[in-house]
Design a protein around this motif. Structure first.
Motif, PDB file in Angstrom:
ATOM      1  N   PHE B 106       0.781  -1.475   0.323  1.00  0.00           N
ATOM      2  CA  PHE B 106      -0.290  -0.070  -0.161  1.00  0.00           C
ATOM      3  C   PHE B 106       0.967   1.525  -0.037  1.00  0.00           C
ATOM      4  O   PHE B 106       0.823   2.416  -0.424  1.00  0.00           O
ATOM      5  CB  PHE B 106      -1.110   0.225   1.223  1.00  0.00           C
ATOM      6  CG  PHE B 106      -2.251   1.123   1.498  1.00  0.00           C
ATOM      7  CD1 PHE B 106      -3.403   1.107   0.323  1.00  0.00           C
ATOM      8  CD2 PHE B 106      -1.663   2.309   2.270  1.00  0.00           C
ATOM      9  CE1 PHE B 106      -4.401   1.628   0.368  1.00  0.00           C
ATOM     10  CE2 PHE B 106      -3.056   3.520   1.193  1.00  0.00           C
ATOM     11  CZ  PHE B 106      -3.985   3.281   0.826  1.00  0.00           C
ATOM     12  N   VAL B 188     -14.240   4.132  -8.050  1.00  0.00           N
ATOM     13  CA  VAL B 188     -13.734   3.758  -7.134  1.00  0.00           C
ATOM     14  C   VAL B 188     -13.403   2.751  -6.736  1.00  0.00           C
ATOM     15  O   VAL B 188     -14.711   2.641  -5.572  1.00  0.00           O
ATOM     16  CB  VAL B 188     -13.014   4.987  -5.602  1.00  0.00           C
ATOM     17  CG1 VAL B 188     -12.068   4.837  -5.561  1.00  0.00           C
ATOM     18  CG2 VAL B 188     -12.367   6.486  -7.218  1.00  0.00           C
ATOM     19  N   VAL B 200      -4.440  -7.252   1.598  1.00  0.00           N
ATOM     20  CA  VAL B 200      -4.852  -5.316   1.511  1.00  0.00           C
ATOM     21  C   VAL B 200      -6.252  -5.377   0.884  1.00  0.00           C
ATOM     22  O   VAL B 200      -6.309  -5.997  -0.378  1.00  0.00           O
ATOM     23  CB  VAL B 200      -3.892  -5.274   0.839  1.00  0.00           C
ATOM     24  CG1 VAL B 200      -4.249  -3.494  -0.195  1.00  0.00           C
ATOM     25  CG2 VAL B 200      -2.586  -5.377   0.727  1.00  0.00           C
ATOM     26  N   ASP B 201      -7.246  -4.890   1.106  1.00  0.00           N
ATOM     27  CA  ASP B 201      -8.837  -4.323   0.477  1.00  0.00           C
ATOM     28  C   ASP B 201      -8.777  -3.333  -0.348  1.00  0.00           C
ATOM     29  O   ASP B 201      -8.846  -2.819  -1.100  1.00  0.00           O
ATOM     30  CB  ASP B 201      -9.061  -3.046   1.631  1.00  0.00           C
ATOM     31  CG  ASP B 201     -10.150  -4.935   3.020  1.00  0.00           C
ATOM     32  OD1 ASP B 201     -10.151  -6.057   2.593  1.00  0.00           O
ATOM     33  OD2 ASP B 201     -11.047  -4.580   3.266  1.00  0.00           O
ATOM     34  N   GLY B 202      -7.700  -2.079   0.176  1.00  0.00           N
ATOM     35  CA  GLY B 202      -8.019  -1.116  -1.359  1.00  0.00           C
ATOM     36  C   GLY B 202      -9.329  -0.331  -0.827  1.00  0.00           C
ATOM     37  O   GLY B 202      -9.815  -0.381   0.283  1.00  0.00           O
ATOM     38  N   PRO B 203      -9.465   0.544  -1.731  1.00  0.00           N
ATOM     39  CA  PRO B 203      -8.888   0.579  -2.881  1.00  0.00           C
ATOM     40  C   PRO B 203      -7.436   2.154  -2.582  1.00  0.00           C
ATOM     41  O   PRO B 203      -7.552   2.138  -1.335  1.00  0.00           O
ATOM     42  CB  PRO B 203      -9.611   1.852  -3.878  1.00  0.00           C
ATOM     43  CG  PRO B 203     -10.460   2.857  -2.427  1.00  0.00           C
ATOM     44  CD  PRO B 203     -11.305   1.299  -1.415  1.00  0.00           C
ATOM     45  N   LEU B 204      -6.587   2.302  -3.680  1.00  0.00           N
ATOM     46  CA  LEU B 204      -5.493   3.232  -2.983  1.00  0.00           C
ATOM     47  C   LEU B 204      -6.414   4.657  -2.693  1.00  0.00           C
ATOM     48  O   LEU B 204      -7.331   4.900  -3.147  1.00  0.00           O
ATOM     49  CB  LEU B 204      -4.605   2.701  -4.106  1.00  0.00           C
ATOM     50  CG  LEU B 204      -3.145   4.020  -3.953  1.00  0.00           C
ATOM     51  CD1 LEU B 204      -2.312   2.800  -3.181  1.00  0.00           C
ATOM     52  CD2 LEU B 204      -2.643   4.112  -5.528  1.00  0.00           C
ATOM     53  N   ASN B 205      -6.337   5.510  -1.825  1.00  0.00           N
ATOM     54  CA  ASN B 205      -6.255   6.875  -2.039  1.00  0.00           C
ATOM     55  C   ASN B 205      -5.694   7.778  -2.947  1.00  0.00           C
ATOM     56  O   ASN B 205      -5.015   9.363  -2.039  1.00  0.00           O
ATOM     57  CB  ASN B 205      -6.246   7.482  -0.317  1.00  0.00           C
ATOM     58  CG  ASN B 205      -4.829   6.803   0.203  1.00  0.00           C
ATOM     59  OD1 ASN B 205      -3.705   6.855  -0.375  1.00  0.00           O
ATOM     60  ND2 ASN B 205      -4.478   7.341   1.501  1.00  0.00           N
TER      61      ASN B 205
END
Lengths: 441, 441
Positions: B106, B188, B200-205
């Motif tokens: 992440f 998103v 890792v859940d995400g989404p990216l920020n």
């Protein structure tokens, strides 16, 4: 000979995409299209520097904050962004939030040391322990670490980073080409840290930062947070709704310093304020109403549910809050929970009213008024022992910062409360904080 | 209509403090006092851009490399440094090394996305798995992860980061103020990755980077490394001592692409070269001798011990190497071990001679000659299938880069082998690599 200048206060510009109001991105004065445009943030930083502010600051989380359907969330990562801003500013401090819960001390010590070198001594670290299970789920955990464990980890994290910054002596690099000696024996030393949470050999692979250590900032106001701040922090950002609460907080925090061998002048307390400015009070209130009118209830409800650790979905917006948990059952941001619950109780607010009240500052104080009125309230809090300075949270950007710099700062300068020129070179200089001594031979 | 331009090659400037030669810092043309001075690296990056090079690149480790007593080691962290350099350059690509062994996907996905936005699409990631127990000991481990496990982790790490970069659609931000919709439903999306090494859940920020994904670079040439490169990398830095070895390596690597559905034009192979330049060959050889004469044997012996996984302390410098372990017993940089062991065996070098040979490029090819001779050898390797371009490792900085740009690049341009102007905007454009498609609705 001139007399000693009067005691002055400190101003930090807390920058956030389209502004701090959760509906700012819908307002015609904002530019939410530019949140991944470096020039936008360069302009904001230069505006803050034109106002001679001490620093700019970015909050941070390691998950997407808020619902991207309804708000201009996401964007730059603070350390990369501030490194780029270092080159388009000369004086202003550069403060980034980094979590001790989802990072390793070697990386963090190193990046702040690097930023401090890049910027000629203008780096600051806002230390957070993170309060959000969504962040945990980006790092292999289902649940967030327990609040107390996070603070234990944070304390050890700080012990390690401070040792790493000191692992090079200030004068380590002798660069003696003739003798073939780049650093003298012992000038760069391993730290061999062995603790509960970390084992780190060191040394750091960055020479000691210009400031010795970057400025250490902290922003949690729970019991654990206050104790941590008293021990480690040099500046504290805090959300306080009333002068009385702010005075109580400041007195409490200052009273904890002595047991760590520290004095009140080594810790600057900066309550947040979201200033909604108008040429007249009526204009300011109209702007506040305009922003409230742009709020998206579904967004506000999600944010409020998060702050209160309570799912509010489906409850009538014009009704009261339901029964809330106790602070000790909250594992996120405890102090923010209590502040919001208190605010709702004290003023008997409906959910809709609470969403409106929190829209501007997420729990930080929102004041709508003329530049004189904003200057007055800052002066009041400062002279009455509630603040050493303020964390300025413009409701909308870039206009809200420009207005503050052009309209409020000159009044503060005329009153002798705020600098008219930078007198120092580093962020520590701006805040009047000493440079930590390094190791000597 | 003009004819299609001839096939051209790519040039990356590998920057390192005082230069690549381990005695560079003692040479009068270098400035080891400036390794934490941003303006020094700004000048270097601008020099590389003046030469129209594809990219600048920083190696990295998360421990102090080499002995600071005897060399100008330590300095900036690459991602913060490149973020600052993004603002003082316009075209050149910015490639940082980041380890998949001591990081979380992440953070890494996010920082490269941020750098790519900051720089307008010029970010590249040199993916390493780290080869050094000293690094492990800065992150709570006594020993380094096993080589094969590191590559398994790296593969999953890449799967996660690529999903995170794609978690925002390219057109996610509709910014519809009227409707109150910042991103459309589904634009998103969480990634919900559940793997062996990461959840890792995400989404990216961070919104999707301008390049889609930053350019992916890899530099390990072991069996695991080559397989990883064939699957993920778009550019490969490699150390090759001879044309034959480089041809064999390139052929081998290209032959692995098909099973991943890839073609040779999707992977650029860039062997390293340390060019020691002189107006005459004699001058170049004299400079090489001068640098060798400045070497500090104790430093070279430590470095060689590290590369060979064998403690050489106390052995006679003018004697041969002792019996060495087999590559499968090396848990660090396997390909570098084999290259150095081979070099010593093939040329029957004493320890002192080997230290001299490795001083310039740590195993990369060192060529001393005139600008014409350097241009000839680059052209040879390129036309004979050993290279798509070169990783230029100036022996001393800033002069070695200035000389290359001012003396070698014009020859390459005259021969039609290298661009005279940038024709694209992004790092992918420079390398002729396509932008990865994002998710669509």
């Amino acid at each position: 000979m001139t007399a000693a200048p009067p005691r002055q206060f400190h101003l930090n510009a807390f920058l956030m995409n389209a502004g701090h109001h959760d509906a700012a991105w819908r307002h015609p004065r904002t530019r939410p299209e530019r949140i991944t445009d470096l020039t936008y943030f360069q302009e904001l930083a230069r505006t803050a520097e034109r106002g001679r502010l001490d620093s700019v600051f970015f909050a941070d989380g390691v998950a997407l904050w808020g619902n991207a359907r309804y708000n201009a969330v996401g964007g730059f990562e603070p350390l990369t962004l501030l490194s780029a801003l270092a080159t388009s500013t000369e004086h202003i401090g550069l403060i980034a939030t980094v979590s001790t819960t989802f990072n390793e001390p070697f990386h963090v010590a190193r990046k702040f040391a690097s930023l401090d070198h890049l910027s000629g001594g203008r780096a600051g670290w806002n230390i957070v322990t993170s309060g959000n299970a969504a962040e945990a789920r980006n790092f292999g955990r289902e649940e967030h670490l327990d609040h107390a464990v996070r603070y234990e980890r944070a304390a050890e994290f700080l012990d390690v980073t401070r040792q790493l910054w000191d692992s090079w002596r200030d004068d380590a690099q002798v660069v003696d080409r003739e003798r073939g000696v780049y650093t003298e024996e012992g000038a760069v030393q391993a730290i061999e840290h062995r603790g509960e949470h970390f084992r780190v050999d060191g040394p750091l692979n960055v020479p000691r930062p210009p400031q010795g250590h970057p400025l250490l900032v902290q922003a949690g106001s729970s019991e654990d947070g206050k104790e941590f701040a008293a021990r480690y922090a040099e500046a504290v950002f805090t959300a306080q709704q009333t002068l009385g609460d702010a005075q109580t907080f400041a007195k409490d925090l200052r009273s904890r310093l002595a047991k760590y061998g520290r004095t009140a002048d080594q810790l600057k307390i900066l309550p947040g304020i979201c200033p909604i400015l108008g040429d007249t009070e009526a204009e300011a209130l109209a702007l506040e109403d305009e922003l409230t009118g742009l709020q998206i209830p579904a967004y506000g409800l999600q944010q409020l549910s998060g702050m209160l650790g309570t799912d509010l979905t489906g409850l009538p917006l014009d009704g009261p809050l339901p029964e809330l948990p106790a602070e000790h059952d909250i594992n996120g941001n405890k102090s923010r929970f209590t502040l919001v619950a208190e605010l709702a109780r004290r003023e008997q607010l409906t959910i809709r009213q609470l969403i409106a009240r929190l829209g501007g500052g997420r729990g930080h104080r929102v004041v709508a008024g003329t530049p004189e009125q904003i200057a007055d309230t800052l002066e009041d809090w400062f002279t009455q022992g509630a603040a050493d300075g303020f964390n300025i949270m413009p409701p909308h950007l870039p206009g809200g910062l420009e207005d503050f710099v052009d309209q409020v700062v000159p009044i503060l300068q005329q009153r002798g409360l705020f600098r008219t020129e930078y007198t120092g070179r580093t962020l520590r200089d701006h805040y009047g904080l000493a440079r930590p001594a390094g190791r000597s031979l």
